[in-house]
Enzyme design. Sequence first.
Site, PDB file in Angstrom:
ATOM      1  CG  ASP A 137       5.421 110.692 -16.771  1.00 11.29           C
ATOM      2  OD1 ASP A 137       5.526 109.451 -16.665  1.00 11.29           O
ATOM      3  OD2 ASP A 137       5.850 111.326 -17.756  1.00 11.29           O
ATOM      4  CE  LYS A 140       4.998 114.962 -21.246  1.00  9.29           C
ATOM      5  NZ  LYS A 140       4.809 114.247 -19.964  1.00  9.29           N
ATOM      6  CG  ASP A 165       9.357 111.967 -17.567  1.00 11.65           C
ATOM      7  OD1 ASP A 165       8.759 111.062 -18.174  1.00 11.65           O
ATOM      8  OD2 ASP A 165      10.582 112.182 -17.705  1.00 11.65           O
ATOM      9  CG  ASN A 166       8.380 113.302 -20.562  1.00  9.18           C
ATOM     10  OD1 ASN A 166       7.449 112.884 -19.901  1.00  9.18           O
ATOM     11  ND2 ASN A 166       9.255 112.484 -21.140  1.00  9.18           N
ATOM     12  CD  GLU A 195      10.368 107.931 -21.822  1.00  7.16           C
ATOM     13  OE1 GLU A 195      11.091 108.693 -21.184  1.00  7.16           O
ATOM     14  OE2 GLU A 195       9.198 108.191 -22.090  1.00  7.16           O
TER      15      GLU A 195
HETATM   16  O1  LIG Z   1       7.921 110.186 -21.187  1.00  3.69           O
HETATM   17  C1  LIG Z   1       7.126 110.575 -22.236  1.00  3.69           C
HETATM   18  C2  LIG Z   1       7.608 110.594 -23.539  1.00  3.69           C
HETATM   19  C3  LIG Z   1       6.768 111.003 -24.597  1.00  3.69           C
HETATM   20  C4  LIG Z   1       7.295 110.998 -25.983  1.00  3.69           C
HETATM   21  C5  LIG Z   1       6.514 110.531 -27.042  1.00  3.69           C
HETATM   22  C6  LIG Z   1       7.031 110.515 -28.334  1.00  3.69           C
HETATM   23  C7  LIG Z   1       8.327 110.980 -28.566  1.00  3.69           C
HETATM   24  F1  LIG Z   1       8.820 110.955 -29.818  1.00  3.69           F
HETATM   25  C8  LIG Z   1       9.105 111.463 -27.531  1.00  3.69           C
HETATM   26  C9  LIG Z   1       8.590 111.472 -26.234  1.00  3.69           C
HETATM   27  C10 LIG Z   1       5.448 111.370 -24.340  1.00  3.69           C
HETATM   28  C11 LIG Z   1       4.952 111.358 -23.008  1.00  3.69           C
HETATM   29  C12 LIG Z   1       3.619 111.708 -22.711  1.00  3.69           C
HETATM   30  C13 LIG Z   1       3.183 111.670 -21.401  1.00  3.69           C
HETATM   31  C14 LIG Z   1       4.083 111.294 -20.390  1.00  3.69           C
HETATM   32  N1  LIG Z   1       5.365 110.958 -20.664  1.00  3.69           N
HETATM   33  C15 LIG Z   1       5.809 110.970 -21.941  1.00  3.69           C
HETATM   34 MG   LIG Z   2       7.093 110.756 -19.280  1.00  2.00          MG
END
Ligand SMILES: Oc1cc(-c2ccc(F)cc2)cc2cccnc12
Ligand SMILES: [Mg+2]
Length: 210
Positions: A137, A140, A165-166, A195
Amino acid sequence: EADRKECTQVTHVHEWDPGSVIQAIDHYCRNKEWAMNVGDEKGCILDSVVSEVNPATVLELGTYCGYSTVRIARLLPPHAKLITLEFNPAVAAIARQVIAWAGLEDKVQLVEGASGDFIPRIKEQFGVKTFDLVFLDHWKEYYLPDTKLMEECGLLRKGSVLLADNVVCPGAPDYLEYVRSSPRYESRYFKSHLEYTKVEDGLEKSVFLG
Ligand SMILES: Oc1cc(-c2ccc(F)cc2)cc2cccnc12
Ligand SMILES: [Mg+2]
């Protein structure tokens, strides 16, 4: 197989109560200020995978504020260990408080540093042979190189579970391609949402076949 369980938490914020810590963070991030915790919807899928694996050793890459650290650690058996790695010292400091407030310090070892530097040192520094579960997580673009590094360092055994995740948003296309096409993994996608939003996202569960 880990199936989606409806998980509802009806508690108030108390010290030593992981459920109330989780609920407080979800409430704040849904109603006041969005933050990139795995969240309650994907969090229920995470819970089912943790319960199914019942891991003695867990590695989390990307602690952030400790939300998923608490979600995982609260489900671990008594002597199980979770090592969580965070690159950003500011959020690591917050995570330490969140983990302490949940009363889970004994199960969690938070390490500050970069995954590429840290992964090769885990065996000798932490006396871990292999991980039963890895929760990816962090950023990416590191999912794939870090997975290959864990393979090379012998940190995965037959049956080790990677949960990422993601994989849709922000997305980890090279990682998905790798775990879905490699004969060394059995991979499955758990469709969910980013989320606290209606945007599609999901978790990829990949079992290392050795
Ligand atoms: O769960 C996550 C979500 C996002 C995220 C940030 C901005 C967005 F517009 C959409 C998604 C970044 C992450 C970076 C690291 C670990 N998890 C993340
Ligand atoms: Mg995440």
